[in-house]
Scaffold this active site. Structure first.
Site: not given
Ligand code: LLP
Length: 442
Positions: A259, A295-298, A334, A364-365, A393
């Site tokens: 997050g 659990e970092p993603g972004r 996004r 076309c939107e 994402y």
């Molecule tokens: N853990 C769980 C259980 C999650 O559902 C998520 C993201 C993460 C970790 C990773 O979160 P992050 O560190 O990336 O914030 N498509 C959207 C974002 C959807 C996130 C979904 N879950 C966007 O483009 O902003």
């Protein structure tokens, strides 16, 4: 990481006179990214083109690892942010595990060399089949989100003669102050269970002979730009952990989710520093001595990516000036999905007056709009632009809408580059369709 931006974008960005007159979002990106010439990359591989800096991802994994020093912590990269094989291999080589939400993400993680015991399986809709495959692969932990899922996990584990390691995903009813579509920690959201429900699961834990219920999990949303929601959520989880331990339930791991937000709008966003984020975790879980999973993603990959796109043409409408580019909502959804802002800049030199453009793709939107009234130095057909902060994402959410093939992806790393995904061919795009359906009657 603002200071490291200069390391990724080498060379003089534009003349100092022009730079002085422009706010950040109108600045030009220098023609190099992690030591590689972007103009040459666009010529060689065509546009739209996703480019990722391996150096930036590496620095981020390392700085998070440094911040976690002394803790029993495991970084499980959230694969959904960007499931590219090359990126997964890069984070795996740095010791990270994976946070997955589907059988597809499990397969990708295993193929990238991430061992099952470093994989955590989250998500509200795990099927029995996905759970079976994950148990066979030795997945280390299931973050369980409903009573029905707990029963399913228990049944599949019994059938396989194994014991699944499980954590309860707590819904702490905390507002993450982010976009409603990516907020997950409010009671009205589909994610996790209340403390009351979790308490009843632990009360019955001994009946689950094939599930070791010994963990807690929380994830309240994404693109969170303040530390307070994290603090509140972790306090709820740690309070419950104490209650459980005092009633005899051992908790061996707490997964704090992902997050942490990043900067999409350089002139405005100021995401928390990663060391301050980890300090909040340390403080909230100071009496907890088990494993902490993150659990970092972004945060790991978003700012490491840019999307190169060319101007197809300018169209002067009766009310607005449209800049039509060759990237579209299918490549980067996004802005159309969340109204998200991405800084958009010229690559290399640009001169001429600053003009306001609606930056749109060819789909076309009307929703295929990246920005409205965005100020850029005057553009013409063929100009190369960079849409920034597209490492997360973006490619992982791309589609073939309007029969547009998936774009190509390149990794750059200290002056080297490598194609990591070729542009989808038209043949590949339609290959799975049955051209002559064989009708079957009962
Ligand atoms: N853990 C769980 C259980 C999650 O559902 C998520 C993201 C993460 C970790 C990773 O979160 P992050 O560190 O990336 O914030 N498509 C959207 C974002 C959807 C996130 C979904 N879950 C966007 O483009 O902003």
């Amino acid at each position: 990481m603002a200071g490291e931006d200069a390391a990724r974008f080498g060379g003089p960005p534009c003349s100092p006179e022009i730079a002085a007159k422009m706010p950040d979002s109108r600045l030009m990106t220098a023609p190099t990214f992690d030591g590689v010439d972007l103009i040459e990359l666009a010529q060689r591989f065509g546009t739209p083109l996703q480019v990722y800096s391996a150096g930036d991802v590496r620095r981020r994994v390392q700085s998070l690892t440094r911040a976690l020093h002394g803790l029993d912590a495991l970084i499980c990269y959230a694969v959904k942010a960007n499931s590219s094989h090359a990126l997964l291999k890069l984070v795996a080589a740095l010791g990270a595990g994976a946070d997955i939400v589907s059988g597809g993400e499990l397969e990708r993680s295993l193929r990238a060399g991430i061992p099952g015991e470093r994989i955590v399986f989250s998500g509200v809709g795990k099927t029995a089949e996905e759970i079976r495959t994950a148990l066979r692969a030795g997945v280390g932990r299931f973050n369980v989100e409903s009573a029905d899922e707990l029963e399913c996990l228990s049944g599949v584990a019994r059938e396989l003669g194994t014991v699944a390691c499980a954590a309860v995903r707590i819904n702490p009813d905390v507002d993450a102050n982010t976009h409603a579509k990516i907020s997950t920690g409010r009671a009205e959201n589909k994610f996790g269970v209340s403390i009351d429900e979790a308490r009843s699961w632990f009360a019955q834990a001994r009946d689950f002979t094939h599930v070791a219920l010994n963990g807690l999990h929380v994830h309240i949303g994404s693109q969170i730009l303040s530390l307070e929601p994290f603090r509140q959520a972790l306090q709820v989880v740690d309070g419950f952990r104490r209650e459980l331990e005092s009633s005899g339930h051992a908790i061996s791991s707490i997964d704090v989710g992902g997050g942490l937000g990043v900067s999409y709008r350089a002139a405005q966003d100021s995401p928390p520093d990663v060391a301050d984020y980890v300090a909040v975790i340390r403080e909230a879980l100071r009496d907890f001595h088990g494993r902490i999973v993150l659990e970092p993603g972004r945060w790991l990959v978003a700012e490491a990516g840019i999307l190169l796109t060319r101007v197809i043409r300018i169209k002067q409408g009766s009310e607005r000036r449209f800049l039509i580019i060759d990237a579209a909502m299918n490549d980067l959804p996004r802005p159309s999905l969340y109204g998200a802002w991405h800084d958009i800049v010229h690559v290399g030199q640009a001169s001429g007056p600053v003009l306001a453009y609606d930056i749109v793709g060819p789909v076309c939107e009307t929703g295929d709009t990246f920005a409205q009234a965005r100020e850029l130095a005057e553009c013409k057909g063929g100009d190369l632009l960079a849409i920034k902060t597209t490492g997360a994402y973006s490619a992982s959410m791309a589609s073939n809408y309007n029969s547009r093939p998936l774009l190509a992806e390149v990794m750059v790393d200290g002056g080297r580059h490598a194609l990591i995904r070729q542009r989808q061919s038209l043949d590949a795009m339609i290959a799975d369709e049955v051209t002559t359906p064989q009708w079957i009657s009962e």
